[in-house]
Scaffold this motif. Sequence first.
Motif, PDB file in Angstrom:
ATOM      1  N   ARG A   1       0.849  -1.184   0.000  1.00 17.01           N
ATOM      2  CA  ARG A   1       0.000   0.000   0.000  1.00 17.01           C
ATOM      3  C   ARG A   1       0.890   1.241   0.000  1.00 17.01           C
ATOM      4  O   ARG A   1       1.815   1.345   0.801  1.00 17.01           O
ATOM      5  CB  ARG A   1      -0.908   0.018   1.227  1.00 17.01           C
ATOM      6  CG  ARG A   1      -1.904  -1.118   1.265  1.00 17.01           C
ATOM      7  CD  ARG A   1      -2.701  -1.136   2.559  1.00 17.01           C
ATOM      8  NE  ARG A   1      -1.775  -1.185   3.696  1.00 17.01           N
ATOM      9  CZ  ARG A   1      -2.035  -0.676   4.893  1.00 17.01           C
ATOM     10  NH1 ARG A   1      -3.190  -0.093   5.153  1.00 17.01           N
ATOM     11  NH2 ARG A   1      -1.148  -0.764   5.870  1.00 17.01           N
TER      12      ARG A   1
ATOM     13  N   VAL B   1       0.330   5.488  -0.135  1.00 20.04           N
ATOM     14  CA  VAL B   1      -0.619   6.586  -0.085  1.00 20.04           C
ATOM     15  C   VAL B   1      -0.166   7.676  -1.056  1.00 20.04           C
ATOM     16  O   VAL B   1       1.006   8.052  -1.086  1.00 20.04           O
ATOM     17  CB  VAL B   1      -0.735   7.154   1.349  1.00 20.04           C
ATOM     18  CG1 VAL B   1      -1.705   8.329   1.392  1.00 20.04           C
ATOM     19  CG2 VAL B   1      -1.186   6.055   2.316  1.00 20.04           C
TER      20      VAL B   1
ATOM     21  N   THR C   1      -5.288   5.554  -0.948  1.00 19.29           N
ATOM     22  CA  THR C   1      -4.410   4.410  -0.721  1.00 19.29           C
ATOM     23  C   THR C   1      -4.419   3.543  -1.973  1.00 19.29           C
ATOM     24  O   THR C   1      -5.478   3.142  -2.445  1.00 19.29           O
ATOM     25  CB  THR C   1      -4.869   3.604   0.500  1.00 19.29           C
ATOM     26  OG1 THR C   1      -4.889   4.473   1.639  1.00 19.29           O
ATOM     27  CG2 THR C   1      -3.926   2.447   0.783  1.00 19.29           C
TER      28      THR C   1
ATOM     29  N   ASN D   1      -1.841   3.831   6.655  1.00 18.78           N
ATOM     30  CA  ASN D   1      -2.195   3.216   5.381  1.00 18.78           C
ATOM     31  C   ASN D   1      -1.035   2.975   4.427  1.00 18.78           C
ATOM     32  O   ASN D   1      -1.260   2.602   3.285  1.00 18.78           O
ATOM     33  CB  ASN D   1      -3.258   4.074   4.686  1.00 18.78           C
ATOM     34  CG  ASN D   1      -4.542   4.106   5.476  1.00 18.78           C
ATOM     35  OD1 ASN D   1      -5.225   3.103   5.590  1.00 18.78           O
ATOM     36  ND2 ASN D   1      -4.850   5.249   6.052  1.00 18.78           N
ATOM     37  N   SER D   2       0.195   3.187   4.866  1.00 16.35           N
ATOM     38  CA  SER D   2       1.352   3.010   3.990  1.00 16.35           C
ATOM     39  C   SER D   2       2.195   1.820   4.439  1.00 16.35           C
ATOM     40  O   SER D   2       2.480   1.672   5.624  1.00 16.35           O
ATOM     41  CB  SER D   2       2.203   4.279   3.997  1.00 16.35           C
ATOM     42  OG  SER D   2       3.278   4.132   3.100  1.00 16.35           O
TER      43      SER D   2
END
Length: 147
Positions: free
Chosen positions: A6, A8, A15, A55-56
């Motif tokens: 993932r 961003v 994402t 989210n990364s």
Amino acid sequence: MNESIRIVCPACDATNRVPAARRGEGPRCGACKAALFQARPVALSEKRFRHHLRNSDIPLLVDFWASWCGPCRAMAPAFEAAAAQLEPRMRLVKVSTEEAASLATELAIRSIPTLALFAGGREVARQPGAMPLRGIIDWAEGAATSA
């Protein structure tokens, strides 16, 4: 096996899932079509920082700084240049301790500039004080390797 990671988007914060083996091939955001890596640090507010952190799947190298800080301003060009050399292995971001004071307090940022490396959603290394380009790169790569 083609594992995805993932990433961003630095422009719209969407994402994106990117095959890990292809992250160095200039991936673009599926939502806004911006390049996912732009060879420059991304300025993040506290809210955006938390979103990128959650989210990364790539490490975040954060420069905690302030506009009134002379050493911060002196290190800014080196940090900018480091982004071109460290991406896409990590995302370089800048967080103003003036604009994100509660985040700086929460993370116990006691001096600026301070570099902090986050991986897997948590801080894994920290280095206070201004550094030259080679120092930033060597420290970040060493910290990422030992994380």
